[in-house]
Design an enzyme around this catalytic site. Structure first.
Site, PDB file in Angstrom:
ATOM      1  CB  CYS A 190      12.738   7.629  -8.476  1.00 33.97           C
ATOM      2  SG  CYS A 190      13.743   6.511  -7.498  1.00 33.97           S
ATOM      3  CB  CYS A 218      -0.922   0.008   1.206  1.00 38.37           C
ATOM      4  SG  CYS A 218      -2.202  -1.256   1.115  1.00 38.37           S
TER       5      CYS A 218
END
Lengths: 518, 106
Positions: free
Chosen positions: A474, A292
């Site tokens: 990133c 998640c």
């Protein structure tokens, strides 16, 4: 002298015998009184439910009553005999006319009047012990509804602490309880919801060594965890301890629910429901597993799945029939046919129409490693720790693809001149880039493949030439290495490209503490 | 060559590999081998999808050892393909085949 001492001894003996007989008589009188009260309670019960109370539930109810009565007698006798000084908490003279406590009729009244539950179902819930493994997005709503429904004993297992990023979906935790162990936090919530439930806290993550011993303390298990490693372990332990398993998962906008080992049967018994390994004999590749934290999750999506788990648990618990008189196994009301039971997978998808879809899955696998006659997984292999679930599912090691010369720290990167000689390529997806980005950076989301990403990079106007130094960045510093490697290996001319170590996480830690921590 | 219509959908994240589109209506050849006349089965469909529909180069996220990779459930008309003969199931006109990636989050 001898004569006197002989008579004294006889008197003493007689006194002792009288005292013992009196104690016995007293105990018998007490038992008679209790038996009369019990008979009266049974008459009341019979009157109260005349015409609407099936005989098989009557037995169950009386068993519940009898247990209390016997316990009271035992304690009373011990007290009278002077073995136990403290007075009984419960006044044994008060007969238990009703099988539930007064407040229980009120608290559970709305479900009690449902034919699916009824008195027998409520008593079964009260006698049930349910273990919830993982007290997160699934475990919180599941625990709340099971506590609310009056499940007698709820076990909560989790080694994690509450984080702020949990709160949008993990409804049993609170802002004030951030950093607290999740079982402790959830227990505070659940205590205020229903203080009559017996809560057990297992303040650690499940391990193969502990699984069997803990599962044996419960009747039913809910898998509310978030990784294949724990899902295989929980399923195996449920097979070995004969527990039905209600398993759910959720990610992004979708959820899945499946009830396994239902009915629970020993390995090799084809009349048991399939286990997780029957459905998924091989684990998915580790790189295909998204958490998640990585993929994102909508609160109500995981909430729906956790609530459905509680619902399935209530169905399983209230449907449980009496143990047959011949001493055979438990059987569920629904499974009357002798056919091998199949599992059903319920899929929820927020943006699909219809949102719910139910599909038929297989029955037990004849060569299942856990639940077949040829199973290789035993109690011994779990308790000894010889089964390595992490190795079985494969671990994703932190990526370290590039030579040190091709990497810079966030700190070093922040000190570079901003004169156009450096280009920053941000490879996070568009949604994340829109949340926060460094001015002047170019967004080329990592696509998972070197070729397609390079294509997109060139299409965004990057030429990888002109003597400029390129930096790739990133969220955590993994995808950026893959992208930098793609540039190094796939472009014709040598290109100056480096990745920023640790991505925007390091940028926040080292350079800009105000950078959003999403 | 006659074409066979088959609707085919993806969920659990697999749609990302198929142009981010959940549902596809596809027409595949009715036979997988013109010389033997072998009717197209699910094994053929999987290969066909890889070759014709999947733009994403990460084939390994969908196929491993010439079949759907571990962690993908294949459903034929709302039933596990293992109930229907797995890869050997011969596709009928109008069949719905669903590829579901298992989720693990919680």
């Amino acid at each position: 002298m001898n004569g006197f001492s002989g008579t004294d001894h006889q008197v003493h003996n007689l006194k002792q015998q009288i005292a013992a007989t009196e104690t016995q008589l007293h105990s018998l009188k007490l038992q008679l009184q209790q038996a009369e009260q019990q008979a009266e309670a049974a008459r009341h019960l019979s009157e109260a439910y005349q015409g609407g109370f099936p005989a098989e539930w009557m037995d169950e109810t009386l068993v519940a009553l009898q247990q209390d009565v016997t316990r009271d007698i035992a304690q009373k006798v011990r007290q009278e005999g002077g073995f136990e000084g403290a007075p009984s908490v419960r006044d044994a003279a008060q007969p238990r006319r009703w099988p539930l406590e007064k407040h229980e009729y009120k608290r559970y009244g709305r479900q009690l009047i449902m034919p699916e539950v009824g008195l027998h179902g409520q008593l079964r819930l009260k006698n049930a012990r349910v273990l919830i493994v993982g007290v997160g997005g699934l475990g919180c709503p599941a625990a709340a509804y099971l506590a609310g429904a009056g499940v007698g004993t709820l076990g909560l297992m989790d080694g994690d602490t509450v984080e702020e990023s949990n709160l949008h979906r993990q409804i049993a935790h609170s802002t004030a309880r951030v950093d607290m162990n999740k079982t402790q936090s959830a227990m505070e919530y659940l205590q205020s919801l229903n203080p009559h439930v017996n809560y057990n806290r297992h303040e650690f993550h499940l391990t193969p060594q502990k699984a069997i011993q803990i599962f044996e303390q419960y009747d039913l298990v809910l898998d509310c965890t978030d990784h294949p490693t724990s899902r295989y372990l929980i399923s195996d332990a449920c097979i070995l301890t004969g527990k039905t398993l209600v398993s759910a998962s959720a990610l992004k906008t979708e959820g899945q629910l499946i009830v396994l080992n239902n009915p629970p049967r020993p390995p090799g018994d084809a009349l048991g429901g399939p286990c997780y390994r029957c459905i998924f004999p091989k684990p998915p590749p580790a790189e295909s597993v998204l958490s998640c934290g990585e993929g994102g999750i909508l609160g109500p999506v995981v909430g729906v799945m956790g609530v459905l788990q509680a619902l399935e648990a209530i169905k399983v618990l209230t449907a449980r029939a009496q143990r047959p008189a011949n001493g055979g196994d438990w059987s569920t009301n629904g499974a009357t046919s002798e056919a091998a039971p199949k599992a059903t997978l319920l899929m929820f998808s927020t943006y699909n129409t219809p949102q719910f879809r139910s599909v038929r899955l297989r029955s037990r696998r004849a060569d299942c490693a856990a639940c077949s006659a040829q199973s290789t997984i035993s109690r011994q292999s779990l308790t000894s720790g010889s089964l390595d679930y992490v190795a079985f599912c494969g671990a994703t090691a932190p990526i370290n693809l590039l030579p040190p010369a091709s990497r810079v720290t966030a700190t070093d990167f922040s000190r570079l001149p901003r004169d156009g000689s450096n280009v920053l390529i941000d490879v996070r997806d568009e949604t994340q880039y829109a949340i926060c980005a460094l001015r002047g950076s170019v967004n080329v989301p990592w696509t998972g493949s070197a070729d397609t990403w390079l294509e997109r990079a060139l299409a965004s106007g990057l030429s990888f030439g002109g003597g400029r130094q390129h930096f790739v960045m990133c969220r955590f510093g993994n995808d950026s290495q893959l992208a930098a490697k793609a540039v190094m290996e796939r472009t014709q001319t040598p290109v100056a490209v480096k990745d920023v170590k640790g991505g925007f996480k390091s940028w926040r830690d080292e350079v800009d503490p105000s950078w959003p921590d999403y | 060559m006659a074409a066979r219509k088959s609707s085919q959908s993806h969920s659990g994240g697999l749609e990302l590999l198929f142009s981010n589109q959940r549902k596809h209506k596809v027409s595949i050849p009715s036979t997988s081998d013109a010389t033997t006349g072998q009717p197209s089965n699910v094994a053929f469909l999987i290969k066909w999808l890889c070759d014709n529909l999947m733009r994403d180069p990460r084939k390994e996220m969908f196929v491993l050892d010439d079949t759907a990779r571990p962690g993908i459930l294949v459903l034929i008309n709302d039933a596990d393909w293992e109930l229907e003969g797995e890869e050997k199931y011969e596709l009928q006109a109008g069949d719905e085949v669903v590829f579901v990636s298992t989720l693990h989050g919680g």
